[in-house]
Design an enzyme around this catalytic site. Structure first.
Site, PDB file in Angstrom:
ATOM      1  N   PHE A 249      11.521 -38.137   1.527  1.00 28.07           N
ATOM      2  CA  PHE A 249      12.024 -37.346   2.638  1.00 28.07           C
ATOM      3  C   PHE A 249      13.488 -37.703   2.898  1.00 28.07           C
ATOM      4  O   PHE A 249      13.957 -38.802   2.599  1.00 28.07           O
ATOM      5  CB  PHE A 249      11.186 -37.597   3.891  1.00 28.07           C
TER       6      PHE A 249
ATOM      7  N   ASP B  17      10.298 -48.780   2.793  1.00 25.29           N
ATOM      8  CA  ASP B  17      10.031 -47.572   3.566  1.00 25.29           C
ATOM      9  C   ASP B  17       8.537 -47.293   3.458  1.00 25.29           C
ATOM     10  O   ASP B  17       8.059 -46.717   2.480  1.00 25.29           O
ATOM     11  CB  ASP B  17      10.861 -46.408   3.027  1.00 25.29           C
TER      12      ASP B  17
ATOM     13  N   HIS C  52       4.578 -43.799   4.577  1.00 18.20           N
ATOM     14  CA  HIS C  52       3.355 -43.211   4.027  1.00 18.20           C
ATOM     15  C   HIS C  52       2.231 -44.240   3.880  1.00 18.20           C
ATOM     16  O   HIS C  52       1.149 -43.868   3.416  1.00 18.20           O
ATOM     17  CB  HIS C  52       3.628 -42.649   2.627  1.00 18.20           C
TER      18      HIS C  52
ATOM     19  N   GLN D   2       5.201 -40.748  13.283  1.00 21.59           N
ATOM     20  CA  GLN D   2       5.337 -39.318  13.543  1.00 21.59           C
ATOM     21  C   GLN D   2       3.976 -38.636  13.435  1.00 21.59           C
ATOM     22  O   GLN D   2       3.031 -39.188  12.870  1.00 21.59           O
ATOM     23  CB  GLN D   2       6.365 -38.750  12.547  1.00 21.59           C
TER      24      GLN D   2
ATOM     25  N   LYS E 252       1.625 -38.734  10.360  1.00 24.35           N
ATOM     26  CA  LYS E 252       1.384 -40.006   9.686  1.00 24.35           C
ATOM     27  C   LYS E 252      -0.045 -40.514   9.915  1.00 24.35           C
ATOM     28  O   LYS E 252      -0.717 -40.148  10.878  1.00 24.35           O
ATOM     29  CB  LYS E 252       2.393 -41.063  10.144  1.00 24.35           C
TER      30      LYS E 252
ATOM     31  N   ARG F 204      21.192 -55.234  24.275  1.00 25.88           N
ATOM     32  CA  ARG F 204      20.852 -56.264  25.267  1.00 25.88           C
ATOM     33  C   ARG F 204      20.135 -57.449  24.615  1.00 25.88           C
ATOM     34  O   ARG F 204      19.441 -57.292  23.600  1.00 25.88           O
ATOM     35  CB  ARG F 204      19.956 -55.688  26.359  1.00 25.88           C
TER      36      ARG F 204
ATOM     37  N   TYR G 106      23.189 -55.116  32.459  1.00 26.83           N
ATOM     38  CA  TYR G 106      24.436 -54.498  32.029  1.00 26.83           C
ATOM     39  C   TYR G 106      25.269 -55.406  31.137  1.00 26.83           C
ATOM     40  O   TYR G 106      26.482 -55.196  31.003  1.00 26.83           O
ATOM     41  CB  TYR G 106      25.237 -54.037  33.250  1.00 26.83           C
TER      42      TYR G 106
ATOM     43  N   ARG H 197      13.909 -47.145  22.327  1.00 27.36           N
ATOM     44  CA  ARG H 197      12.686 -47.824  22.749  1.00 27.36           C
ATOM     45  C   ARG H 197      11.471 -46.904  22.663  1.00 27.36           C
ATOM     46  O   ARG H 197      11.549 -45.723  23.015  1.00 27.36           O
ATOM     47  CB  ARG H 197      12.845 -48.331  24.192  1.00 27.36           C
TER      48      ARG H 197
END
Length: 404
Positions: free
Chosen positions: A91, A162, A165, A188, A191, A220, A227, A237
């Protein structure tokens, strides 16, 4: 029997699967008030559970699998001036993530049996600017992790898996996503383990894990103020809702892995006996194949059947949801062939022969794109004896007279 009369009338198992476990998990998140945050209870619980499942030291969740690849490369300092070796049968995200960190993807051809990266092609693609290899575990079968890990170790390259799959796939008894510096995961909607969307990284390196956590949370660091920002990260996230759904799905994954393996075993055996049909090879060191796809080669010149597109259309009419695979090698996509990316940021130059995408010779991938058929993984959640519907449909669709 004409192809307009379905062989399969009964619906295949739907995807995604769910039951009261998801509903209860989501209810708990709603009532807890912890809907977001890297320290939300549901997020931490899934990260611990998935790390335990993989036998990995660290799992770092994020928004999707594409971002997980970007975070992995950024955490290792890969960027402008670097090259990353990737397969051409994958992909877009595997290679576009490389461009996103301002590095250049270099395409190495695939193994004709498994469609995973060919280690010999990887060796040939290594140059002075190579910094990493991204090995895709295509369709759920592990790449040759013995050779790829050895090549990377000898050449001083990072190995990123990767594993989009390959949830639960194993190589010589060890789950994928634990061999390289990072394993990258996608959750996703299509999957085998899904939260609708979502992604993650797995690693045994504590420093890389800390850097990845920092990058996915706007730069962070724990113990500092909200901040205070130490690096150029992003808001990548995972939500607590997604994490809750993923934890419910993870509990079902082992049984689903076993069912897919049993169904694929029937298809491997029976489809191989049909003219013009060749299932992908299974490496003897693959101890668990995740089967995100069931892929096989269709060669009408051997069977006298119709062209690939017509064959897949016939299978669909017969009740089998088949599609052709990737239509062209990834470097033939306009993004790469026309260099529609920031050539200055990536330090691309015309003399960089490995990245002259319009001139690449990738014969194995070219043939894979011309002759491969995909079946979705939810089909393999039926009972093994139901795979005969697939076998009979393939035999009929590949028959020239029946398909006329």
């Amino acid at each position: 029997m004409p192809t307009s009369n379905p062989v399969r009338v009964k619906p295949w198992p739907s995807w995604p699967l769910h039951d009261t476990a998801e509903a209860e998990a989501l209810r708990q998140v709603v009532e807890s008030g912890e809907w977001n945050g890297v320290d939300a209870s549901a997020v931490l619980a899934f990260e611990r559970a998935y790390a335990g499942f993989l036998d990995a030291e660290h799992v770092i969740t994020c928004t999707n699998g594409t971002v997980s690849l970007e975070i992995a490369m950024t955490a290792m300092g890969i960027g402008s001036g670097d090259e990353v070796i990737v397969p051409p049968y994958t992909f877009l995200a595997t290679a576009s993530a490389v461009l996103k960190v301002n590095a250049l993807p270099v395409f190495a051809d695939i193994d004709p049996g498994t469609y995973n990266l060919d280690p010999d092609a990887v060796v040939a693609a290594i140059g002075p600017r190579t910094s990493a290899v991204i090995a895709v575990h295509f369709a759920g079968q592990p790449a040759d992790l013995d050779r790829l890990r050895d090549i990377c170790a000898r050449q001083g390259l990072a190995l990123i898996e990767d594993s989009a799959h390959a949830h639960g796939a194993a190589w010589n008894g060890q789950l994928v996503g634990t061999f390289g510096q990072f394993g990258s995961w996608s959750f996703q909607g299509s999957k085998n383990l899904t939260g609708g969307e979502g992604g993650a990284l797995s690693t045994d390196d504590a420093l890389l894990a800390a850097t990845a956590r920092e990058l996915r949370n706007c730069g962070r660091r724990p113990g500092f103020d909200w901040y205070d920002h130490f690096s150029l990260g992003g808001n990548w996230r995972l939500t607590a809702f997604q994490a809750a759904v993923l934890s419910a799905g993870l509990a079902r994954l082992p049984e689903q892995l076993a069912r897919r393996e049993a169904c694929a075993e029937v298809l491997d055996r029976e489809l191989a006996a049909l003219p013009g049909i060749a299932p992908l090879a299974r490496d003897a060191r693959t101890t668990v194949h995740a089967h995100h796809l069931y892929a096989f080669r269709y060669r009408p010149e051997e069977s006298g059947g119709p062209p690939l597109e017509e064959f897949c259309t016939a299978l669909q009419r017969l009740g089998v949801p088949a599609t052709p695979g990737y239509p062209r090698p990834l470097p033939r996509q306009p993004l790469f062939a026309e260099r529609n990316f920031d050539v200055k940021a990536t330090a691309w130059r015309p003399e960089h022969q490995p990245t002259r995408y319009d001139e690449l010779n990738l014969p194995v991938c070219e043939r894979a794109c011309a002759e491969t058929v995909w079946l979705p993984h939810n089909l393999l959640l039926a009972d093994p004896e139901e795979m005969w519907d697939v076998v009979n449909a393939v035999a009929l669709a590949g028959n020239a007279e029946a398909s006329a």
